[in-house]
Design an enzyme around this catalytic site. Structure first.
Site, mmCIF file in Angstrom:
data_model
loop_
_atom_site.group_PDB
_atom_site.id
_atom_site.type_symbol
_atom_site.label_atom_id
_atom_site.label_comp_id
_atom_site.label_asym_id
_atom_site.label_seq_id
_atom_site.Cartn_x
_atom_site.Cartn_y
_atom_site.Cartn_z
ATOM 1 N N ARG A 267 -3.758 3.096 -0.419
ATOM 2 C CA ARG A 267 -4.172 1.714 -0.165
ATOM 3 C C ARG A 267 -5.483 1.803 0.607
ATOM 4 O O ARG A 267 -5.585 2.466 1.634
ATOM 5 C CB ARG A 267 -3.096 0.948 0.607
ATOM 6 C CG ARG A 267 -2.648 1.570 1.920
ATOM 7 C CD ARG A 267 -1.717 0.619 2.672
ATOM 8 N NE ARG A 267 -1.051 1.277 3.784
ATOM 9 C CZ ARG A 267 -1.563 1.447 4.988
ATOM 10 N NH1 ARG A 267 -2.784 1.011 5.232
ATOM 11 N NH2 ARG A 267 -0.892 2.054 5.943
ATOM 12 N N HIS A 271 -2.384 -1.935 6.262
ATOM 13 C CA HIS A 271 -1.007 -2.045 5.794
ATOM 14 C C HIS A 271 -0.662 -3.490 5.469
ATOM 15 O O HIS A 271 0.009 -3.782 4.481
ATOM 16 C CB HIS A 271 -0.050 -1.507 6.869
ATOM 17 C CG HIS A 271 1.392 -1.728 6.557
ATOM 18 N ND1 HIS A 271 2.086 -2.823 7.030
ATOM 19 C CD2 HIS A 271 2.270 -1.020 5.821
ATOM 20 C CE1 HIS A 271 3.338 -2.770 6.594
ATOM 21 N NE2 HIS A 271 3.474 -1.694 5.859
ATOM 22 N N TYR A 281 -6.611 5.016 12.676
ATOM 23 C CA TYR A 281 -5.781 6.195 12.430
ATOM 24 C C TYR A 281 -6.189 6.975 11.172
ATOM 25 O O TYR A 281 -5.563 7.972 10.839
ATOM 26 C CB TYR A 281 -4.302 5.805 12.337
ATOM 27 C CG TYR A 281 -3.974 4.707 11.351
ATOM 28 C CD1 TYR A 281 -3.772 4.976 9.995
ATOM 29 C CD2 TYR A 281 -3.852 3.386 11.767
ATOM 30 C CE1 TYR A 281 -3.474 3.979 9.093
ATOM 31 C CE2 TYR A 281 -3.548 2.365 10.874
ATOM 32 C CZ TYR A 281 -3.347 2.666 9.534
ATOM 33 O OH TYR A 281 -3.042 1.665 8.642
#
Length: 368
Positions: A267, A271, A281
């Site tokens: 992706r 999220h 991250y």
């Protein structure tokens, strides 16, 4: 010294070698495995590309609607078009679909009106009022729970003697760490239920990297413990995803039981729209690596080389899809506002005296 009874390192390497990644197109759209090319006509190839482009536009417009406050929860899908739409392309209308919250594109392609998908995102009850001929249920929010539901439906299909009808469901790599996922596969394997399970391995369960979730070299190998076949496929390669899924559907429909498919995908964005920032991250190198493997670019190159796709076709489709989504959003805006009295009526089949009094109280307020 006595000989050791088991070579554990050899045992692990043998298991991991059993799950190679299936690929047909490389990142540049060149065929690398002609032997397993799916038997798709030119029209079908174009239709698959149209669905993938449509999904990318749906993502872009959904992100814009979310920023405008016109959507509620939204889970981005950019980058997963091959994993989602090419797999769905292999199923039939009579098949039952049990989606997770990131699987709205497949749900719409299975027959859900776009406006209802938007209402579902807003938490409106009408977003769950599905057409009678739509073989699907609303997206599951509980991580991995759809595997249990799909297993139950597939067992029911088998008991009812349904022919040429299967169930299919998706979760992410994070979902594969949930007990429900294994339990669903385990029972489906035991009863040889006609179900195809997908784990869309996009590398991160929100911010948790895949390698911190499991010591297993692949997620496909988790199928072995349930006694069912597992396969890993390049989830950015629409032809490989379709070919593997079509075979899995045929296997399940023939009464052989379930299949687990792990799609290696990415992706490109967060999220969800609920405050996630992937730059905190993920390194830039990760984004660069996967964007070079964009499924739309890969498939566009392949179709353009065959003379089946052009920039003009794509631009026309993009504008048509934008208009479709614009009208769907307007339709969703016109849905009647929900009432507290209706919540109470829907919750209780036979409301007690205290609930009846509350219904009357709220109806009086709502009528003013």
């Amino acid at each position: 010294m006595a000989k050791q009874p088991v070579d554990y390192e050899a045992l692990l390497s043998t298991i991991e070698a059993s799950f190679p990644m299936v690929q047909i197109l490389d990142k540049d759209g060149k065929i690398v495995n002609e032997d397993i090319m799916p038997d798709l006509s030119d029209d079908e190839l174009v239709e698959l590309m149209r669905r993938m482009v449509w999904s990318r536009v749906l993502h872009d417009r959904s992100m814009a609607l979310a920023r405008q406050g016109r959507l509620g929860f939204y889970a981005p899908t950019m980058g997963q078009e091959a994993s989602q739409l090419a797999s769905h392309f292999a199923f039939k209308k009579q098949d039952w679909f049990y989606p997770g919250y990131r699987d709205v594109p497949q749900l719409i392609q299975h027959g859900l009106p776009v406006s209802q998908a938007f209402l579902w995102s807003r938490g409106h009850v009408e977003g769950n009022n599905y057409p009678e001929d739509l073989h699907a249920i609303p997206p599951q929010i509980i991580i991995g729970a759809q595997f249990i539901q799909a297993m139950g439906n597939a067992v029911g299909q088998k008991m009812a003697g349904k022919e040429d009808e299967v169930t299919f469901t998706y979760t992410g790599d994070g979902g594969s760490s949930q007990g429900d996922v294994y339990e669903g596969m385990n029972f489906a394997g035991r009863y040889k239920a006609p179900v195809v399970f997908f784990i869309q391995n996009n590398g991160y369960a929100i911010s948790t990297p895949r390698e911190k979730q499991s010591a297993a070299n692949t997620l496909a190998q988790k199928a072995a413990a349930a006694g069912i076949p597992g396969v890993q496929v390049d989830g950015m390669d629409p032809l490989a995803v379709y070919a593997v899924t079509k075979q899995a559907r045929e296997w399940a429909a023939a009464g052989n039981g379930p299949v687990l498919i792990e799609t290696i995908t990415s992706r490109f964005g967060p999220h969800s729209t609920s405050g996630d920032d992937p730059t905190r991250y993920r390194e830039q190198e990760s984004f660069d690596y996967w964007e070079q493997r964009d499924p739309l670019i890969r498939f566009r190159n392949f179709l353009t080389e065959k003379g089946l796709w052009s920039e003009e076709q794509e631009e026309k489709l993009i504008e048509e899809t934008k208009e479709e989504i614009k009208q769907a959003a307007k339709e969703a805006d016109q849905a009647p506002k929900m009432k507290i009295s209706d919540f109470l009526k829907n919750m209780y089949n036979e409301p007690g005296q205290n609930i009846t009094e509350q219904i009357e109280k709220y109806e009086a307020k709502e009528s003013k």
